[in-house]
Scaffold this motif. Structure first.
Motif, mmCIF file in Angstrom:
data_model
loop_
_atom_site.group_PDB
_atom_site.id
_atom_site.type_symbol
_atom_site.label_atom_id
_atom_site.label_comp_id
_atom_site.label_asym_id
_atom_site.label_seq_id
_atom_site.Cartn_x
_atom_site.Cartn_y
_atom_site.Cartn_z
ATOM 1 N N ALA A 108 0.852 -1.190 0.000
ATOM 2 C CA ALA A 108 0.000 0.000 0.000
ATOM 3 C C ALA A 108 0.885 1.236 0.000
ATOM 4 N N LEU A 109 0.587 2.163 -0.899
ATOM 5 C CA LEU A 109 1.389 3.378 -1.029
ATOM 6 C C LEU A 109 0.727 4.583 -0.387
ATOM 7 N N ALA A 110 -0.600 4.693 -0.513
ATOM 8 C CA ALA A 110 -1.290 5.865 0.021
ATOM 9 C C ALA A 110 -2.788 5.626 0.010
ATOM 10 N N VAL A 111 -3.457 6.386 0.864
ATOM 11 C CA VAL A 111 -4.921 6.519 0.827
ATOM 12 C C VAL A 111 -5.154 7.993 0.501
ATOM 13 N N PRO A 112 -5.269 8.333 -0.790
ATOM 14 C CA PRO A 112 -5.212 9.745 -1.193
ATOM 15 C C PRO A 112 -6.284 10.636 -0.564
ATOM 16 N N ASP A 113 -7.483 10.118 -0.351
ATOM 17 C CA ASP A 113 -8.563 10.946 0.191
ATOM 18 C C ASP A 113 -9.293 10.166 1.280
ATOM 19 N N PRO A 114 -8.726 10.134 2.506
ATOM 20 C CA PRO A 114 -9.336 9.322 3.561
ATOM 21 C C PRO A 114 -10.732 9.776 3.973
ATOM 22 N N HIS A 115 -11.106 10.996 3.640
ATOM 23 C CA HIS A 115 -12.440 11.481 4.006
ATOM 24 C C HIS A 115 -13.487 11.178 2.940
ATOM 25 N N SER A 116 -13.090 10.499 1.889
ATOM 26 C CA SER A 116 -14.049 10.079 0.877
ATOM 27 C C SER A 116 -14.946 8.984 1.443
ATOM 28 N N THR A 117 -16.186 8.914 0.955
ATOM 29 C CA THR A 117 -17.082 7.830 1.374
ATOM 30 C C THR A 117 -16.724 6.515 0.690
ATOM 31 N N ARG A 118 -15.928 6.545 -0.371
ATOM 32 C CA ARG A 118 -15.428 5.340 -1.037
ATOM 33 C C ARG A 118 -13.926 5.519 -1.261
ATOM 34 N N PRO A 119 -13.130 5.441 -0.208
ATOM 35 C CA PRO A 119 -11.704 5.728 -0.349
ATOM 36 C C PRO A 119 -10.998 4.703 -1.233
ATOM 37 N N THR A 120 -9.971 5.169 -1.893
ATOM 38 C CA THR A 120 -9.141 4.332 -2.750
ATOM 39 C C THR A 120 -7.775 4.156 -2.101
ATOM 40 N N VAL A 121 -7.249 2.948 -2.169
ATOM 41 C CA VAL A 121 -5.890 2.668 -1.717
ATOM 42 C C VAL A 121 -5.033 2.421 -2.946
ATOM 43 N N THR A 122 -4.016 3.238 -3.144
ATOM 44 C CA THR A 122 -3.090 2.992 -4.249
ATOM 45 C C THR A 122 -2.018 2.017 -3.770
ATOM 46 N N VAL A 123 -1.696 1.044 -4.621
ATOM 47 C CA VAL A 123 -0.776 -0.018 -4.233
ATOM 48 C C VAL A 123 0.212 -0.291 -5.358
ATOM 49 N N ARG A 124 1.247 -1.037 -5.007
ATOM 50 C CA ARG A 124 2.169 -1.624 -5.975
ATOM 51 C C ARG A 124 2.051 -3.127 -5.821
ATOM 52 N N ASP A 125 1.666 -3.822 -6.897
ATOM 53 C CA ASP A 125 1.394 -5.250 -6.763
ATOM 54 C C ASP A 125 2.687 -6.064 -6.780
ATOM 55 N N ALA A 126 2.532 -7.404 -6.712
ATOM 56 C CA ALA A 126 3.690 -8.284 -6.590
ATOM 57 C C ALA A 126 4.631 -8.187 -7.782
#
Length: 403
Positions: A137-155
């Motif tokens: 997991a790299l970041a949760v760009p907008d934690p106050h969003s009702t549908r937050p997105t987690v940006t990741v780097r996969d395997a």
């Protein structure tokens, strides 16, 4: 709330995305999965690394009861063992506290954290839980969003993302959850100015007690792990690399500080692992930031002086599981704010006792002679009270084992 069905959930969505596969993340995943909450765990390390990384091994009675309550204590009952005695060694001699007979008469269960993690992971996967290793997991760009997105780097090193209703940050003090906290978040931090060289020795325990040695050279600690492995700590000069001392020097310092000439020899053996631990504390407040919730070391870092870290992580994970279930299943809008307040009450109490232990075990670093003498006199007074006062002993036992 998305209920578990025979058809698999879309790969990159979950009601709750959990960052980190330590005790907090895996216990939370187990409890949510059992309650019908769709969740997924993202862990940057390999499964082999997760199941072998050495951490603390003293589980409080409340932690054991939590695991028992949820049917997750089978491994520790088979392989763990009870422990209820600590020994202090000082210039004034040594004394023991059988803390299992004091205070609330609770005791620890010695069970290496990597074994607990393996148990929790096995239970979760056997129940059909989702976990993605080597997914950072790299970041949760907008934690106050009702549908937050987690940006990741996969395997494979490619960018990707996950979408959730809530993100549980259980990925430590340097993880994506901490890095994604909004500006202005209150973080209480304290550097205690003390460093330890943490050691795992391939040698049987030399005491049937946790050993705390206070010596002019610095603190030394002895903690049993298994019948064949012992955890030792040595107070260490800040900034010195872990591999600076030879094994001969390490054992010489342990023998000296543990006063083996007076109290009997230590069992020596190869040093299997060593690391430097800078004793620090910090707390994020509150633990909820919109759809982002913190638990474990992401919520609070505590020094290892009183073995509270894993126990706090388990307590917080259970509280957070209840809060997320109440929110998703029952529409309880205040549950997540109550989680933050409840968890912080326990965190601050644990921090208080941890600081008390630091001051008991270590000379005050960098103090002028007069202030150093004052601190040393207070330490001797505390130890004398702990040796002789039943009231003080009961207080110590309650706080030493409890969270």
């Amino acid at each position: 709330m998305t209920q578990r069905q025979n058809t698999p959930a879309p790969r990159n969505t979950a009601d709750v995305v959990i960052l980190g596969a330590g005790p907090a993340g895996l216990l939370l995943a187990n409890l949510l999965h059992r309650n019908g909450v769709d969740c997924a765990v993202l862990e940057r390390a390999t499964r082999a690394h997760v199941q072998t990384r050495a951490r603390a091994g003293f589980l409080a009675a409340t932690t054991v009861r939590t695991l028992e309550r949820h049917g997750l204590a089978d491994g520790l009952h088979r392989r763990g063992h009870r422990h209820g005695t600590c020994e202090f060694r000082t210039d004034d001699g040594r004394f023991r506290l059988d803390y299992a007979t004091l205070g609330r008469r609770d005791q620890h269960t010695v069970y290496p954290q990597q074994d607990l993690v393996t148990d929790l992971l096995t239970h979760y996967l056997d129940a059909g839980g989702r976990i993605h290793f080597e997914t950072e997991a790299l970041a949760v760009p907008d934690p106050h969003s009702t549908r937050p997105t987690v940006t990741v780097r996969d395997a494979d090193g490619r960018p990707d993302h996950w979408q959730a209703r809530y993100v549980a940050g259980c990925d430590g003090r340097h993880g994506a959850a901490r890095r994604s906290l909004p500006p202005g978040t209150v973080r209480h931090h304290r550097d205690h100015g003390v460093s330890w060289l943490g050691l795992l020795a391939q040698a049987p325990p030399s005491l049937d007690a946790v050993g705390y040695a206070l010596h002019p050279h610095g603190f030394a600690g002895h903690m049993a792990r298994t019948p064949h492995v012992t955890r030792y700590y040595l107070q260490y000069e800040r900034g010195t690399p872990a591999d600076t001392w030879t094994e001969d020097r390490i054992w010489h310092e342990l023998d000296t500080r543990m006063r083996t000439d007076d109290h009997g020899p230590l069992h020596h053996g190869p040093i299997a692992h060593r690391t430097v631990v800078d004793l620090e504390s910090d707390v994020v407040q509150p633990l909820r930031h919109g759809s982002l919730l913190l638990a474990g070391d992401a919520a609070s870092l505590i020094s290892p002086s009183a073995a509270k870290g894993a126990n706090l992580a388990v307590l917080e994970a259970e509280l957070l599981a209840h809060a997320l279930t109440d929110t998703l299943a029952h529409g309880d809008r205040g549950a997540l704010d109550r989680y933050s307040a409840q968890a912080l009450t326990h965190i601050w109490r644990a921090q208080d006792f941890s600081l008390w232990m630091i001051r008991l075990l270590h000379a005050e670093p960098g103090q002028p002679h007069g202030e150093s003498f004052f601190h040393e006199s207070l330490r001797r007074s505390r130890l004398a009270s702990l040796r002789t006062s039943r009231t003080h002993q009961d207080w110590f036992a309650e706080n030493y084992v409890g969270v």
